[in-house]
Design a protein around this motif. Structure first.
Motif: not given
Length: 434
Positions: A103-109, A125-130, A170-171
């Protein structure tokens, strides 16, 4: 407003929630939807008695959401009675590690190519929303004493685990933005922020929860002491497990969750020559203190008391945090990206990450689809947003993060709040027909 006015307002809100609680339970609405609407009413869009600017009040909001998450994670741990090495944990672990990373990777893309964010900000952003939310998923959590149906168990376990497993990512995003030290070639992030934080948090919480649970049971059954004051035990275990993990640079969220799990698993050691209460002919029905100090019942009595208190705290925390989310909605900047980003996240990114993360498992496709839809976003995402704002994210990216996070969380509260009850009723009816 004066302190007296604040006290009056808070009291009226709490009493109103109690009075309409039965009505809300009969409606196809979640409690969070009511709290969100109340927040809008009290905020700048309504009578404007509360005005919380996310960027200006990031430190305070970070602390408040962190406390709410800790309370909820401990409650979920207490509810999940499945042994830690049981095979049913495989699905939650795959969801919390593999699917969340996807999910983090897909949101990052999407963030890079759809929103124009630099790589580090897109990962953040991906880590915040995942992470999915353990507080707002109360309608689908397993209840103590239930048969822990695998789908409900997976959703509850995922929501508790991924609030901790998201933290290293996130970090990582902050580090890529030069706001956190990743170490040479990322060694500090790999060894401390990722591996040790995850493993250490689980170990510390497990050991502390088990040790404190056995200590209390021993004192109650052998010495008839340490009886009552279960609210202090609840808050004490949360604080000790969180504090110890943080001091050891491990995940405090995972530590608190595993402390709840291991406290729930603390077992009685019946004294020789004793029998369970109620099984001796002519014996009176046991009261609470009898059960709390009886060697056959002490662990169950302790868990019920701690869980009962913690669930009350959880409800108050949910009310407070979701109400504040409602008051912050005016700070969502006008962004056309919300209209395509939110459906993309709910309908493509989340389901795709579930299907890929659960590939090769024996979980039926319709159950994977249900899990894919019920990825409720909430307090976890707001916490990580405030953490990022409080650790150096500023300017246009900060405002973009506020808009996207509050937009996603609000949409999730509304859309999932409306659909969760009908979907779970359909799922239960289908399960009973098989």
């Amino acid at each position: 407003m004066s302190n007296a006015t604040w006290a009056l307002l808070a009291g009226l809100i709490l009493i109103a929630m109690m009075l309409i609680g039965t009505l809300v339970s009969r409606l196809p609405l979640s409690g969070a939807m009511i709290y969100l609407g109340l927040g809008v009413l009290l905020g700048p869009y309504g009578i404007a008695v509360i005005d919380l600017a996310p960027i200006a009040h990031a430190a305070t909001l970070e602390l408040m959401t962190e406390v709410a998450l800790l309370i909820s994670l401990f409650s979920v741990g207490l509810k999940l009675e499945v042994p830690m090495l049981d095979h049913r944990w495989i699905a939650p672990y795959r969801l919390a590690f593999v699917s969340m990373a996807l999910t983090v990777g897909l949101i990052a893309v999407v963030g890079m190519f759809g929103l124009g964010l630099p790589l580090g900000a897109a990962v953040l952003l991906g880590a915040i929303l995942a992470p999915t939310d353990p507080v707002l998923a109360s309608a689908i959590q397993s209840e103590p004493g239930s048969d822990h149906e695998p789908t409900r168990f997976s959703l509850a376990g995922e929501g508790a685990l991924n609030d901790g497993t998201a933290f290293p990512l996130v970090l990582l995003g902050l580090g890529m933005m030069q706001l956190h030290d990743l170490g040479d070639l990322g060694w500090h992030w790999w060894t401390v922020d990722l591996i040790w934080s995850t493993i250490g948090g689980g170990l510390i919480g497990t050991l502390l929860g088990a040790a404190l649970g056995k200590l209390v049971i021993h004192l109650r059954t052998r010495h008839h002491s340490a009886v009552g004051m279960d609210e202090f035990l609840s808050l004490g275990v949360i604080a000790v497990s969180f504090g110890a993990a943080q001091l050891c640079l491990a995940s405090g969220f995972l530590s608190v969750f595993f402390a709840g799990l291991s406290l729930r698993r603390a077992r009685d050691f019946p004294l020789a020559g004793t029998a369970p209460l109620g099984r001796i002919p002519g014996e009176h029905q046991p009261d609470v203190e009898d059960a709390a100090t009886h060697s056959h019942h002490a662990s169950g009595a302790m868990t019920r008391a701690v869980l009962g208190f913690n669930e009350q705290l959880e409800r108050i925390a949910e009310l407070g945090i979701v109400l504040m989310i409602g008051t912050m909605l005016p700070y969502i900047a006008s962004a056309s990206s919300l209209w395509w980003f939110i459906p993309l996240l709910f309908l493509i990114v989340r389901p795709a990450s579930i299907l890929l993360g659960m590939a090769g498992s024996s979980v039926p496709l319709h159950k994977q689809a249900l899990v894919g839809w019920l990825g409720i976003r909430g307090i976890g995402s707001v916490y990580y947003l405030m953490f990022a704002l409080n650790h150096g994210v500023s300017g246009g990216i900060a405002q973009q993060f506020v808009t996207l996070t509050l937009g996603v969380v609000t949409a999730s509260i509304l859309v999932h709040g409306i659909t969760v009850q009908p979907l779970m009723k359909w799922f239960e009816s289908r399960r009973h027909q098989q």
